[in-house]
Structure formats: C-alpha cells, structure tokens
Design a protein around this motif. Structure first.
Motif, mmCIF file in Angstrom:
data_model
loop_
_atom_site.group_PDB
_atom_site.id
_atom_site.type_symbol
_atom_site.label_atom_id
_atom_site.label_comp_id
_atom_site.label_asym_id
_atom_site.label_seq_id
_atom_site.Cartn_x
_atom_site.Cartn_y
_atom_site.Cartn_z
ATOM 1 N N GLY A 217 -13.915 1.334 0.270
ATOM 2 C CA GLY A 217 -14.168 2.770 0.357
ATOM 3 C C GLY A 217 -15.651 3.050 0.436
ATOM 4 N N GLN A 218 -16.010 4.331 0.392
ATOM 5 C CA GLN A 218 -17.414 4.722 0.542
ATOM 6 C C GLN A 218 -18.242 4.391 -0.693
ATOM 7 N N ASP A 219 -17.627 4.492 -1.872
ATOM 8 C CA ASP A 219 -18.324 4.157 -3.109
ATOM 9 C C ASP A 219 -17.286 3.818 -4.169
ATOM 10 N N ARG A 220 -17.770 3.328 -5.318
ATOM 11 C CA ARG A 220 -16.868 2.852 -6.357
ATOM 12 C C ARG A 220 -16.036 3.971 -6.955
ATOM 13 N N SER A 221 -16.606 5.160 -7.085
ATOM 14 C CA SER A 221 -15.854 6.285 -7.654
ATOM 15 C C SER A 221 -14.617 6.589 -6.823
ATOM 16 N N LYS A 222 -14.758 6.627 -5.504
ATOM 17 C CA LYS A 222 -13.619 6.919 -4.635
ATOM 18 C C LYS A 222 -12.593 5.785 -4.678
ATOM 19 N N ILE A 223 -13.085 4.543 -4.754
ATOM 20 C CA ILE A 223 -12.160 3.411 -4.821
ATOM 21 C C ILE A 223 -11.361 3.468 -6.119
ATOM 22 N N ILE A 224 -12.042 3.747 -7.247
ATOM 23 C CA ILE A 224 -11.348 3.812 -8.531
ATOM 24 C C ILE A 224 -10.306 4.917 -8.518
ATOM 25 N N ARG A 225 -10.611 6.050 -7.878
ATOM 26 C CA ARG A 225 -9.615 7.119 -7.764
ATOM 27 C C ARG A 225 -8.408 6.652 -6.952
ATOM 28 N N SER A 226 -8.660 5.930 -5.870
ATOM 29 C CA SER A 226 -7.563 5.419 -5.042
ATOM 30 C C SER A 226 -6.707 4.436 -5.823
ATOM 31 N N MET A 227 -7.362 3.555 -6.598
ATOM 32 C CA MET A 227 -6.610 2.599 -7.400
ATOM 33 C C MET A 227 -5.796 3.314 -8.472
ATOM 34 N N SER A 228 -6.373 4.381 -9.033
ATOM 35 C CA SER A 228 -5.644 5.152 -10.041
ATOM 36 C C SER A 228 -4.393 5.795 -9.449
ATOM 37 N N GLU A 229 -4.504 6.315 -8.220
ATOM 38 C CA GLU A 229 -3.337 6.908 -7.560
ATOM 39 C C GLU A 229 -2.255 5.859 -7.333
ATOM 40 N N LEU A 230 -2.680 4.649 -6.946
ATOM 41 C CA LEU A 230 -1.702 3.579 -6.752
ATOM 42 C C LEU A 230 -1.063 3.183 -8.080
ATOM 43 N N MET A 231 -1.867 3.082 -9.142
ATOM 44 C CA MET A 231 -1.333 2.667 -10.436
ATOM 45 C C MET A 231 -0.266 3.629 -10.953
ATOM 46 N N GLN A 232 -0.345 4.882 -10.544
ATOM 47 C CA GLN A 232 0.664 5.852 -10.960
ATOM 48 C C GLN A 232 2.050 5.440 -10.499
ATOM 49 N N GLN A 233 2.134 4.687 -9.393
ATOM 50 C CA GLN A 233 3.417 4.231 -8.869
ATOM 51 C C GLN A 233 4.062 3.172 -9.763
ATOM 52 N N PHE A 234 3.279 2.595 -10.692
ATOM 53 C CA PHE A 234 3.771 1.478 -11.487
ATOM 54 C C PHE A 234 4.107 1.876 -12.922
ATOM 55 N N THR A 235 4.121 3.164 -13.221
ATOM 56 C CA THR A 235 4.437 3.595 -14.583
ATOM 57 C C THR A 235 5.923 3.456 -14.891
ATOM 58 N N ARG A 236 6.719 3.219 -13.864
ATOM 59 C CA ARG A 236 8.131 2.894 -14.017
ATOM 60 C C ARG A 236 8.427 1.718 -13.090
ATOM 61 N N SER A 237 9.680 1.322 -13.010
ATOM 62 C CA SER A 237 10.021 0.257 -12.064
ATOM 63 C C SER A 237 9.632 0.708 -10.659
ATOM 64 N N CYS A 238 9.272 -0.250 -9.823
ATOM 65 C CA CYS A 238 8.818 0.085 -8.475
ATOM 66 C C CYS A 238 9.484 -0.829 -7.460
ATOM 67 N N ASP A 239 9.486 -0.394 -6.202
ATOM 68 C CA ASP A 239 10.030 -1.167 -5.093
ATOM 69 C C ASP A 239 8.875 -1.605 -4.207
ATOM 70 N N LEU A 240 8.692 -2.921 -4.094
ATOM 71 C CA LEU A 240 7.579 -3.482 -3.338
ATOM 72 C C LEU A 240 8.094 -4.144 -2.064
ATOM 73 N N GLU A 241 7.611 -3.677 -0.923
ATOM 74 C CA GLU A 241 7.904 -4.326 0.358
ATOM 75 C C GLU A 241 6.681 -5.154 0.712
ATOM 76 N N LEU A 242 6.767 -6.457 0.492
ATOM 77 C CA LEU A 242 5.624 -7.350 0.611
ATOM 78 C C LEU A 242 5.503 -7.893 2.025
ATOM 79 N N ASP A 243 4.298 -7.903 2.544
ATOM 80 C CA ASP A 243 4.068 -8.473 3.873
ATOM 81 C C ASP A 243 4.434 -9.952 3.851
ATOM 82 N N GLY A 244 5.246 -10.368 4.823
ATOM 83 C CA GLY A 244 5.615 -11.774 4.944
ATOM 84 C C GLY A 244 6.822 -12.190 4.140
ATOM 85 N N TYR A 245 7.464 -11.233 3.432
ATOM 86 C CA TYR A 245 8.628 -11.556 2.605
ATOM 87 C C TYR A 245 9.810 -10.674 2.998
#
Length: 232
Positions: free
Chosen positions: A58-86
């Motif tokens: 990303g453009q800077d660490r603050s924006k990256i950390i926000r993006s990672m935080s948004e992704l982490m919200q998906q993991f507060t319960r069980s999640c469905d992962l579609e993995l590349d190559g699997y």
C-alpha cells in the motif's frame, strides 16, 4: 484467493504461502490382558491445520494496517477460504496470527493459522420412488446432510435408513407436502414451520464415508439428500 467470497485484491493483498497439515489421528483401541488381538472402537477424527501467509502492499503502513484490520474482521468466526492452487474450500477456525514488517514501509506480511478441513460444493442426490439405492461418498469425513422428503401420497411411518444409526421415521405427512430434515442447522420444517413432532429419530442425518446403502420403506415419496463432501 478468496475469504468468505471476498477476493484478497480488495485489500491490496495476495496469497503468499500455504502449508496444509493433516489432523492428528489416534486410533481408539483396547488390548485386554491375555487377548490375542486388540479390540477396535470408532475413532474420532480431529480437524487438520493450515498455516497461511498473506502479502500486503500500500501507500504507507497506516493504510496497510487498516486493510489488514478489515481482513482480520473476517476471521472473528469460522471462515471459508478458497486457496489458490487447492481444490475445494477450507472451513477454518483461526488459532493464531501475527504481523511481519518488511524492510520496505509499503509492504507487510500477515501470518495466520487455522484449524479446519476442506469441503467440496454441495451434491444433490435424488431418489424418486426407490426403495433401495447404493451411493458412494467421495469425501473422507462423515458429512451432515439435508434430507427433503416429498410425499407423492399421504405418508404414514415412512422410514429412511442408512443416514443414521437408527432409521428416520416420518410419522405423518400429507400428500404434496415436503418435510426438510436439516442436519446442518439441526432443524425440521414443513412449509417453514417447526415439524419435529412429525418425526421419530435419534440423531440428525449424516452421509457416512465410503459406500452407503439407503433404504426407503415405500415408493410413495421423492427423497433428496444434499451434502458437501468433507475431507480429512
């Protein structure tokens, strides 16, 4: 890669590494003193384990950390992962995570660990008027299933065998009605209403592994069995 149907590109991220590990299996047995052979019992199969690294930029660490935080919200319960190559989808329950800074300020890696298992798309097996059928579950885990029984004529004590240790008995169902026995949600309905009182069963239906013989006590019903093959 997708998480709960969301492409990682939304977070300006991509799958970096994947390490899929099998579950630990301890065969349940007892060797009685002086017995020539041990006695075996049913063995419970635990979840497997997944280690996953995701690369962010990303453009800077603050924006990256926000993006990672948004992704982490998906993991507060069980999640469905579609993995590349699997093949299939990984049902995951997050057990650990950490952030890893890179030397470049616009790059980050997040390391995640999950307990879980792979499952495939839903299969729909239809049995119309049959009284016996043999099917094969391609998965290696027993899978909960949904059984839909449509009454072509009025049903009284209609029995389905092969999907539980004891038969599933529909005590009464009017012609033209469908009773849905949902082994995933643990509910029984007719026209969306609770219909548990129409059934006699000791456990919800599940699709065992390997070859299964199903039995239907009459040809007065059409039965659909829906399940997702699950893998060790």
């Amino acid at each position: 890669m997708k998480v709960n149907g969301i492409d990682l590109r939304k977070y300006n991220a991509k799958q970096l590494t994947v390490d899929v590990q099998p579950p630990g299996i301890n065969v349940n047995y007892e060797w009685v003193t002086k017995a020539l052979l041990p006695e075996e019992f049913d063995t419970d199969v635990a979840m497997g384990h997944l280690k996953l690294s995701i690369y962010f930029r990303g453009q800077d660490r603050s924006k990256i950390i926000r993006s990672m935080s948004e992704l982490m919200q998906q993991f507060t319960r069980s999640c469905d992962l579609e993995l590349d190559g699997y093949k299939g989808t990984y049902k995951g329950y997050m057990t650990a995570n950490d952030y890893e800074k890179k030397s470049v300020k616009t790059r980050y890696v997040i390391n995640l660990e999950f307990d879980g298992f792979f499952y495939d798309d839903e299969l729909n097996l239809e049995f119309d008027g049959k009284q016996t059928a043999t099917v094969y579950n391609a998965g290696t885990r027993s899978a909960p299933c949904i059984v839909e029984i449509y009454a072509k004529s009025t049903l009284q004590n209609y029995v389905v065998t092969g999907l539980s240790k004891e038969g599933i008995v529909v005590e009464s169902l009017e012609a033209g009605k469908t009773i849905i026995i949902d082994g995933i949600k643990g509910i029984v309905t007719v026209d969306g209403n609770n219909a548990f009182n129409r059934l006699n069963m000791w456990e919800f239906p599940r699709m065992p592994t390997g070859e299964i013989t199903l039995g239907f006590s009459s040809n007065a019903a059409r039965v659909n069995v829906k399940y997702n093959p699950m893998w060790i």
